[in-house]
Design an enzyme around this catalytic site. Structure first.
Site, PDB file in Angstrom:
ATOM      1  N   ARG A 285      41.598  48.436  87.063  1.00  0.00           N
ATOM      2  CA  ARG A 285      40.963  47.529  87.756  1.00  0.00           C
ATOM      3  C   ARG A 285      40.726  46.278  86.592  1.00  0.00           C
ATOM      4  O   ARG A 285      40.033  46.683  85.661  1.00  0.00           O
ATOM      5  CB  ARG A 285      39.583  47.708  88.138  1.00  0.00           C
ATOM      6  CG  ARG A 285      39.718  49.020  89.383  1.00  0.00           C
ATOM      7  CD  ARG A 285      38.362  49.339  89.944  1.00  0.00           C
ATOM      8  NE  ARG A 285      38.930  50.293  91.170  1.00  0.00           N
ATOM      9  CZ  ARG A 285      37.999  50.665  91.886  1.00  0.00           C
ATOM     10  NH1 ARG A 285      36.718  50.216  92.161  1.00  0.00           N
ATOM     11  NH2 ARG A 285      38.401  51.558  92.986  1.00  0.00           N
ATOM     12  N   ARG A 300      31.121  49.829  84.433  1.00  0.00           N
ATOM     13  CA  ARG A 300      32.007  49.099  85.226  1.00  0.00           C
ATOM     14  C   ARG A 300      33.258  48.732  84.095  1.00  0.00           C
ATOM     15  O   ARG A 300      33.114  48.150  83.036  1.00  0.00           O
ATOM     16  CB  ARG A 300      31.638  47.830  85.479  1.00  0.00           C
ATOM     17  CG  ARG A 300      32.709  46.731  86.317  1.00  0.00           C
ATOM     18  CD  ARG A 300      31.841  45.455  86.479  1.00  0.00           C
ATOM     19  NE  ARG A 300      30.583  45.574  87.246  1.00  0.00           N
ATOM     20  CZ  ARG A 300      30.592  45.552  88.573  1.00  0.00           C
ATOM     21  NH1 ARG A 300      31.505  45.525  89.223  1.00  0.00           N
ATOM     22  NH2 ARG A 300      29.301  45.683  89.184  1.00  0.00           N
ATOM     23  N   GLU A 372      25.697  51.767  93.189  1.00  0.00           N
ATOM     24  CA  GLU A 372      26.890  52.102  94.067  1.00  0.00           C
ATOM     25  C   GLU A 372      27.649  53.332  93.266  1.00  0.00           C
ATOM     26  O   GLU A 372      28.507  52.863  92.334  1.00  0.00           O
ATOM     27  CB  GLU A 372      27.847  51.022  94.520  1.00  0.00           C
ATOM     28  CG  GLU A 372      28.815  51.551  95.323  1.00  0.00           C
ATOM     29  CD  GLU A 372      29.823  50.205  95.787  1.00  0.00           C
ATOM     30  OE1 GLU A 372      29.544  49.213  95.503  1.00  0.00           O
ATOM     31  OE2 GLU A 372      31.152  50.633  95.928  1.00  0.00           O
ATOM     32  N   SER A 375      31.960  54.737  98.067  1.00  0.00           N
ATOM     33  CA  SER A 375      32.146  53.600  99.061  1.00  0.00           C
ATOM     34  C   SER A 375      33.126  54.033 100.038  1.00  0.00           C
ATOM     35  O   SER A 375      33.955  54.769  99.775  1.00  0.00           O
ATOM     36  CB  SER A 375      32.970  52.443  98.259  1.00  0.00           C
ATOM     37  OG  SER A 375      32.881  51.415  99.285  1.00  0.00           O
ATOM     38  N   ARG A 414      31.459  56.435  86.334  1.00  0.00           N
ATOM     39  CA  ARG A 414      30.107  56.053  86.881  1.00  0.00           C
ATOM     40  C   ARG A 414      29.460  57.357  87.201  1.00  0.00           C
ATOM     41  O   ARG A 414      28.159  57.374  87.017  1.00  0.00           O
ATOM     42  CB  ARG A 414      30.591  55.430  88.266  1.00  0.00           C
ATOM     43  CG  ARG A 414      29.815  54.070  88.422  1.00  0.00           C
ATOM     44  CD  ARG A 414      30.272  53.320  89.480  1.00  0.00           C
ATOM     45  NE  ARG A 414      30.652  52.024  88.821  1.00  0.00           N
ATOM     46  CZ  ARG A 414      30.532  50.967  89.753  1.00  0.00           C
ATOM     47  NH1 ARG A 414      30.243  50.909  90.791  1.00  0.00           N
ATOM     48  NH2 ARG A 414      31.122  49.850  89.171  1.00  0.00           N
TER      49      ARG A 414
END
Length: 458
Positions: A285, A300, A372, A375, A414
């Site tokens: 990403r 992140r 988070e 998802s 994460r």
RNA sequence: GCCGGGGUCGCCUAGCUCGGUAGGGCGCCGGCCUGCUAAGCCGGUGGGGGUGUACCCCGCGCGGGUUCAAAUCCCGCCCCCGGCGCCA
């Protein structure tokens, strides 16, 4: 034919406008879409009538005596010029129509809370016992009981060390500074125990989901442009996707992309649905829109491993499957002993493909926040329309677009950050979740029960 | 990367040499027949538009070209199979 968005466009454009307004986007695009579609249909009829005429002449020609042919051929040739003009216009309108149609986000499910940002997310349940540092208690209560959510907690008087500090300075099992130097920021080196932990987390999720009947998939890590755009919208594409120089290939940002593409163009018999897949892959990403958010640590990052649930379902099944996917994720996090809440994500925060989304947010004791980790989205027919994935209903031989759904199972880095904060003792020791034991046991150098701080001199 | 063969409506396949409405089989759907099932018979079985029906258009891997007319001829690309080369 009944793609829900096109159907709404023709039967009741208000439905679409409503969806746009709930997403806080300009709804006037719907009027333009209606207009373009109407014009497209009108032109198509004209073109078809002309084509029909031309076909009739064409079919007469071979039956004609040679002396009459020349005139007919000339007639056909003349007509062809007219047709070409009309076809050109039709193509332009069609391209404009399709572009507008493809830019439309999915409809919004009626149970989605309406609001512009995450502060409108509605917590729906919680699980586990949160460690709450006294200073964060007000914030914690606001985030739970403040929105009617009952969550178990204990107040602690020592402040846990943040996951980034823990990683780099206490355990010394990560090096993001060197990775920044040789790759760029948001990359990392992980070492020893955390590498074992990364692998064990993946195996844990894979084991759980395959035992539930999900088919295990190692997908391609790159896709062609066409298939990438079948799965995500343009703005996500720009912010998230890495391109391979000089080739029509793009690195996947999640196994979801490749798993959706797995059945591109296929016709799935209704008695085989729902199809449940568990994909494992690295995720790449660009995080182009992230600015300097979460710049420290591995929360992140540009690259991580993820186990992903993906489902193809009949429209009447998909909302049940949606609930199943989130409850699978919840069971995984309960197993790890991480305290979390599940939120029903507000309309303004939904991605374009999703009609409804749940996030699973884990409590981070050092940050005093829920973050988070999972998802879970029902994309209904938004992706399947673009990828031409249909089901075949045997009874009546009906073909229509399947619903696609996806949900994180475990995202490695994460989840590691969540463990670093939640399973921390006052002495800075990390307790390894018991449930990972199975996946660590057979390796002599893998951690079993605890991960210890580095010695001062190392 | 090179050489050769191939890609046809869910699956299999005919048609391509020599341009003129894409045919057959399997599966599936609907109906008929039959005490039931099977068999048999009839019709349907890609996408789109339409007064939603008796119509029309588009569709043979994708995109161009030639032609009144392209599955068929020509060009480019993608993929599959075989052989050679290279390689963890």
């Amino acid at each position: 034919m009944p793609w829900s968005i096109l159907e709404a466009l023709r039967k009741d454009p208000e439905i679409l406008k409503d969806a746009l307004r709930k997403r806080y986007q300009d709804a006037s695009i719907v009027d333009r879409a209606v207009e373009l579609d109407r014009e497209w249909r009108r032109l198509l009829n004209e073109v078809n009538n002309l084509r029909h005429k031309h076909n009739l002449i064409s079919q007469q020609i071979p039956k004609l005596p040679p002396d009459e042919r020349k005139a007919k051929v000339e007639e056909a040739r003349e007509l062809l010029k007219t047709i070409e003009d009309y076809e050109k216009k039709l193509e332009e309108i069609e391209a404009a129509r399709d572009e507008v149609l493809r830019s439309l986000p999915n409809l919004v499910h009626p149970t989605v809370p309406v609001g512009p940002d995450e502060s409108y997310n509605v917590p729906i349940r919680a699980s586990g016992r949160a460690k709450v540092y006294r200073e964060f208690l007000d914030n914690f209560l606001a985030l739970t009981e403040g929105s009617g959510l009952k969550m178990d907690y204990e107040v602690i008087d020592w402040k846990p060390i943040g996951h980034a500090d823990m990683l780099e300075n206490v355990l010394k099992l990560g090096n993001t500074l060197k990775a920044s130097e040789v790759a760029s920021s948001r990359f990392y080196y992980l070492f020893d125990d955390l590498v074992w932990l990364d692998m064990a987390l993946l195996l844990y999720a894979i084991d759980y989901l395959t035992s539930k009947g999900f088919k295990l998939v190692l997908p391609p890590y790159m896709l062609r442009h066409q298939f990438m755009l079948g799965v995500i919208d343009l703005s996500t594409f720009k912010d998230a996707i890495y391109k391979i120089e000089g080739e029509d290939l793009y690195l996947i940002a999640t196994a979801e992309h490749a798993l959706a593409a797995l059945h591109a163009g296929d016709e799935l018999p209704d008695d085989e649905l729902p199809l449940l897949y568990v994909g494992v892959s690295p995720c790449f990403r660009r995080e182009a829109g992230a600015g300097s958010r979460d710049i420290k640590g591995i929360f992140r990052v540009h690259q991580f491993h993820k186990v992903e649930q993906f489902a193809y379902a009949l429209p009447e099944q998909s909302w049940d499957v949606f609930e199943m996917l989130i409850s699978n994720a919840e069971e995984l996090y309960r197993g790890l002993g991480l305290p979390y809440r599940v939120v029903n994500v507000a309309s303004g925060e939904l991605g374009a493909p999703a009609a409804k989304k749940y996030d699973l947010e884990v409590w981070y004791p050092a940050q005093g926040k829920f973050r988070e980790l999972v998802s879970c989205s029902n994309c209904t027919d938004w992706q399947s329309y673009r990828l031409r994935i249909r089901y075949l209903r045997r009874k009546g031989m009906i073909r229509d677009y399947v619903h696609t759904l996806n949900s994180t199972a475990i995202a490695s880095t994460r989840t590691i950050t969540a463990i670093l904060e939640n399973n921390q003792t006052p002495e800075g020791i990390i307790e390894v979740p018991k449930v990972l034991r199975n996946y660590l046991e057979s390796f002599s150098r893998a951690p079993k029960d605890y991960i210890y701080p580095a010695r001062k001199n190392s």
